[in-house]
Scaffold this motif. Structure first.
Motif, PDB file in Angstrom:
ATOM      1  N   ARG A 127       0.850  -1.191   0.000  1.00 31.60           N
ATOM      2  CA  ARG A 127       0.000   0.000   0.000  1.00 31.60           C
ATOM      3  C   ARG A 127       0.889   1.246   0.000  1.00 31.60           C
ATOM      4  O   ARG A 127       0.859   2.031   0.930  1.00 31.60           O
ATOM      5  CB  ARG A 127      -0.951  -0.024   1.196  1.00 31.60           C
ATOM      6  N   TRP A 128       1.658   1.383  -1.076  1.00 28.53           N
ATOM      7  CA  TRP A 128       2.544   2.537  -1.190  1.00 28.53           C
ATOM      8  C   TRP A 128       1.754   3.744  -1.662  1.00 28.53           C
ATOM      9  O   TRP A 128       0.989   3.661  -2.615  1.00 28.53           O
ATOM     10  CB  TRP A 128       3.674   2.263  -2.180  1.00 28.53           C
ATOM     11  N   ASP A 132       8.469   7.198  -4.047  1.00 30.12           N
ATOM     12  CA  ASP A 132       9.649   7.145  -3.177  1.00 30.12           C
ATOM     13  C   ASP A 132       9.542   6.057  -2.109  1.00 30.12           C
ATOM     14  O   ASP A 132      10.555   5.651  -1.536  1.00 30.12           O
ATOM     15  CB  ASP A 132       9.867   8.498  -2.488  1.00 30.12           C
ATOM     16  N   ASP A 133       8.334   5.594  -1.833  1.00 29.50           N
ATOM     17  CA  ASP A 133       8.129   4.555  -0.814  1.00 29.50           C
ATOM     18  C   ASP A 133       8.451   3.152  -1.343  1.00 29.50           C
ATOM     19  O   ASP A 133       8.722   2.245  -0.567  1.00 29.50           O
ATOM     20  CB  ASP A 133       6.677   4.555  -0.318  1.00 29.50           C
ATOM     21  N   LEU A 175       0.569   2.219  -6.883  1.00 32.81           N
ATOM     22  CA  LEU A 175       0.360   3.142  -5.770  1.00 32.81           C
ATOM     23  C   LEU A 175      -1.114   3.142  -5.373  1.00 32.81           C
ATOM     24  O   LEU A 175      -1.985   2.880  -6.203  1.00 32.81           O
ATOM     25  CB  LEU A 175       0.802   4.553  -6.160  1.00 32.81           C
ATOM     26  N   THR A 176      -1.392   3.454  -4.135  1.00 32.65           N
ATOM     27  CA  THR A 176      -2.784   3.479  -3.661  1.00 32.65           C
ATOM     28  C   THR A 176      -3.580   4.574  -4.355  1.00 32.65           C
ATOM     29  O   THR A 176      -4.815   4.528  -4.366  1.00 32.65           O
ATOM     30  CB  THR A 176      -2.846   3.668  -2.137  1.00 32.65           C
TER      31      THR A 176
END
Length: 194
Positions: A127-128, A132-133, A175-176
Motif C-alpha cells: 500500500r505505497w 519514493d516509498d 500506488l494506492t
C-alpha cells in the motif's frame, strides 16, 4: 486518481501499466520470458524493451525454453545480427543457459511453483502512497536472486528480480492513488499455484 508516476505519456507504456503490470501471472513459460526480458533491461529503460518485445518474441521463438536450451553459437551469431532486439552477447548467451536452468526447476517442481512459493502462492499486497516509498529490492527478491544464481541463472540480481515480481504480480506495487491498485488487489484474492 491517477496512474503510477513512472508511466508518463507514452501510449504503449500506459497500456502496459493499465492491462499487464502487476497482474498475477502463473504460467511457467510466461514467467521465464518476463524474467529474461527484465535481464535484458539491465542498464536500459523498460520502455526500450517493451518497444522491442515483439521482435524479441519472434527472434527467441516465442520464448520456448525447451527450444532455446538447445541453442548454441550459430543462434547467438544470428541474434547478434538482429537489429530488432538488444544485441548484447552476454545477455543472449545467458538466455540460453537460463533456459537450461528453467528446465531443471520446471522438472523439479515447476518454475511457477518455485517462484510463487516465495510469496505463499498469492500476491503480496503493498500500500505505497508515493513512488519514493517503493523499494528497489526486498529480502524476498534478494533470496530469489541468490537461489537463482546458485542454480546458474544470470542477469537476475535483487533489483531485476524485484522489478520482475512487480511486473508479474507477485507484489502489488501500484500506488494506492492509482486506479489499478484495487483492481489488481482483487485479482490477488484468487488461488495461486500452490
Amino acid at each position: 486518481m491517477e496512474r503510477c508516476g513512472w508511466v508518463g505519456d507514452d501510449d504503449l507504456y500506459r497500456a502496459y501499466h493499465d492491462t499487464e503490470w502487476g497482474v498475477p501471472e502463473y504460467d511457467s513459460r510466461a514467467l521465464w520470458e518476463k524474467l529474461v526480458l527484465d535481464g535484458f533491461q539491465a542498464g536500459l529503460s523498460w520502455i526500450t524493451i517493451l518497444r522491442k518485445r515483439e521482435a524479441f518474441r519472434e527472434s527467441f521463438q516465442g520464448f520456448d525454453p525447451d527450444l532455446i536450451a538447445g541453442w548454441g553459437a550459430a543462434e547467438v551469431q544470428q541474434l547478434l545480427a538482429n537489429p530488432g532486439i538488444v544485441r548484447h552477447r552476454g545477455k543472449i548467451e545467458a538466455t540460453i543457459s537460463n533456459a537450461r536452468v528453467w528446465q531443471q526447476i520446471e522438472a523439479e517442481q515447476g518454475f511457477d511453483r518455485y517462484l510463487w512459493g516465495y510469496v505463499g502462492g498469492a500476491p503480496l499486497q503493498n500500500r505505497w502512497a508515493r513512488l519514493d516509498d517503493v523499494p528497489a529490492f526486498t529480502e524476498i527478491s534478494t533470496a530469489i536472486s541468490k537461489d537463482l544464481k546458485k542454480r546458474g541463472f544470470k542477469f537476475c540480481g535483487p533489483t531485476i528480480v524485484y522489478a520482475f515480481m512487480q511486473a508479474v504480480g507477485m507484489v502489488n506495487d501500484h500506488l494506492t492513488t492509482c486506479p489499478c491498485h484495487d483492481e489488481v488487489a482483487k485479482l490477488g484474492h484468487r488461488s495461486g499455484v500452490l
